[in-house]
Design an enzyme around this catalytic site. Structure first.
Site, mmCIF file in Angstrom:
data_model
loop_
_atom_site.group_PDB
_atom_site.id
_atom_site.type_symbol
_atom_site.label_atom_id
_atom_site.label_comp_id
_atom_site.label_asym_id
_atom_site.label_seq_id
_atom_site.Cartn_x
_atom_site.Cartn_y
_atom_site.Cartn_z
ATOM 1 N N SER A 63 19.224 -17.591 -20.454
ATOM 2 C CA SER A 63 18.042 -17.116 -21.180
ATOM 3 C C SER A 63 18.079 -17.642 -22.608
ATOM 4 C CB SER A 63 18.007 -15.584 -21.188
ATOM 5 O OG SER A 63 17.896 -15.088 -19.869
ATOM 6 N N ARG A 115 21.556 -7.907 -28.038
ATOM 7 C CA ARG A 115 22.141 -9.231 -28.218
ATOM 8 C C ARG A 115 22.671 -9.403 -29.644
ATOM 9 N NH1 ARG A 115 21.313 -7.954 -24.036
ATOM 10 N NH2 ARG A 115 20.223 -8.966 -22.317
ATOM 11 N N GLU A 129 17.928 -16.596 -28.319
ATOM 12 C CA GLU A 129 19.142 -15.844 -28.026
ATOM 13 C C GLU A 129 20.344 -16.773 -28.099
ATOM 14 O OE1 GLU A 129 21.101 -13.806 -24.046
ATOM 15 O OE2 GLU A 129 18.972 -13.463 -24.447
#
Length: 368
Positions: free
Chosen positions: A265, A182, A361
């Site tokens: 998420s 990420r 995230e």
């Protein structure tokens, strides 16, 4: 056609459903229009004022699916309206292209799942495990989205950007993007303030190559007990069947942002040193985990959050989704500060219980 809106509502530009505004929202379809926007005196002054305060001069968004505005944004929000997928190689496998590679040029404003659908419909392998991940192509390349054993960085050939400082196009090869979990160089302040993704070159395959390592995909396809040899002999599952299975999995555990505000998420899955991992495993022998290398292991953040008792629980009008603890949701009318408070409380609880500090995230865009 470019569109500039002052005191712009951003409710339709973020999937969390935050009712916030930006001083300016500027949308464009071409690089020429982007340059005109950046040269606009009012917009240029706003960007300079933010830069002088030590802030990013602008914030470029996609479809708003991986961000949280923490309040009204006093600066310039940019958004690409450029859409399209085009092939830049011959459809046929030629003598100098024996690996069956196909290069696709995808405009930054194209919905990512439209790319997945295009590839499945045209027998092009690579993106299928990333099906139904929300967002647009440009943001997907910046975020290095991933799911079920595949990260988009494995498919990227080049990221084409507009260099705001040099006023010219700049191309990053995949190995220049600083990709990690990420992570990419375009998530960091210096490059985020300089480079705007305008399109991405993807490298996909005509040859059959599926990633079926994850047990969840095998279960969804009903092939848990089928050997690799038997699968190869039967030429199954098909590319479309894998895409459909991934979509079913995601729809079964993730809320539709059109119904429940969320950003997918919310937390990264932490990768920890094994000196941290093994004592936790001794206490929780059934803990799910993924070996990264000889010294590091990834622990699902959702599992830790669930162990802390947060699954399905609320804090004010913000909550943790009952089907997936990794997802924070807006139960209706939540303010940005309520989501932030829930995020921080969960981070603190996980650290207290496991000694691991998880990180968001989702991009938190500061309101000031």
């Amino acid at each position: 056609m470019k569109k500039i809106t002052f005191d712009a509502p951003l409710l339709s530009h973020n999937t969390f459903g935050m009712n916030v505004k930006a001083a300016v929202l500027a949308e464009y379809e071409t690089v020429s229009e982007l340059r005109e926007i950046l040269a606009d005196p009012i917009i240029a002054d706003l960007m300079l004022a933010e830069k002088d305060k030590g802030h990013l001069p602008f914030w470029h968004i996609g479809s708003g699916s991986n961000l949280l505005f923490t309040g009204d944004y006093p600066g310039v929000v940019l958004h690409s309206l450029a859409k399209g997928i085009s092939r830049i190689t011959n459809d046929d496998v030629s003598a100098d292209n024996t690996d069956g590679v196909c290069l696709l040029k995808v405009e930054a404003g194209t919905l990512w799942d439209d790319v997945c659908a295009y590839c499945s419909e045209n027998g092009l392998y690579g993106p299928e495990n990333l099906s139904l991940i929300p967002g647009e192509m440009g943001a997907a390349a910046v975020q290095n989205i991933g799911a079920y054993g595949v990260e988009i960085s494995k498919l990227i050939e080049e990221v084409i950007c507009w260099d705001v400082k040099a006023d010219k196009e700049h191309r990053f090869r995949c190995d220049e993007m600083g990709y990690g979990y990420r992570e990419s160089r375009l998530k960091h302040a210096a490059d985020k303030a300089r480079f705007i993704v305008t399109s991405v070159i993807l490298r996909v395959q005509r040859a059959r190559k599926l990633h079926l390592e994850y047990a969840g995909i095998k279960r969804a396809l009903g092939i848990e007990n089928v050997s690799e040899a038997d699968l190869a002999a039967s030429n199954s599952p098909t590319l479309q069947e894998v895409r459909d299975a991934v979509i079913r999995i995601r729809e079964g555990k993730l809320p539709d942002p059109k119904v429940i505000g969320n950003a997918g998420s919310f937390f990264k899955n932490p990768v920890v040193d094994n000196s941290v991992f093994y004592p936790i495993l001794a206490q929780y022998p059934d803990m799910p985990h993924y070996v990264i290398d000889a010294d590091h292991t990834k622990i699902p953040a959702g599992w830790m959050i669930e162990q802390c008792g947060w699954k399905g629980k609320d804090l004010g009008r913000a909550g943790v989704y009952e089907k997936q603890s990794l997802v924070l949701v807006n139960r209706g009318g939540a303010k940005p500060e309520e989501i932030v408070r829930l995020c921080q409380t969960i981070i603190d609880d996980v650290e207290k219980k496991f000694g691991i500090r998880i990180e968001p995230e989702v991009n938190l865009i500061e309101g000031r």
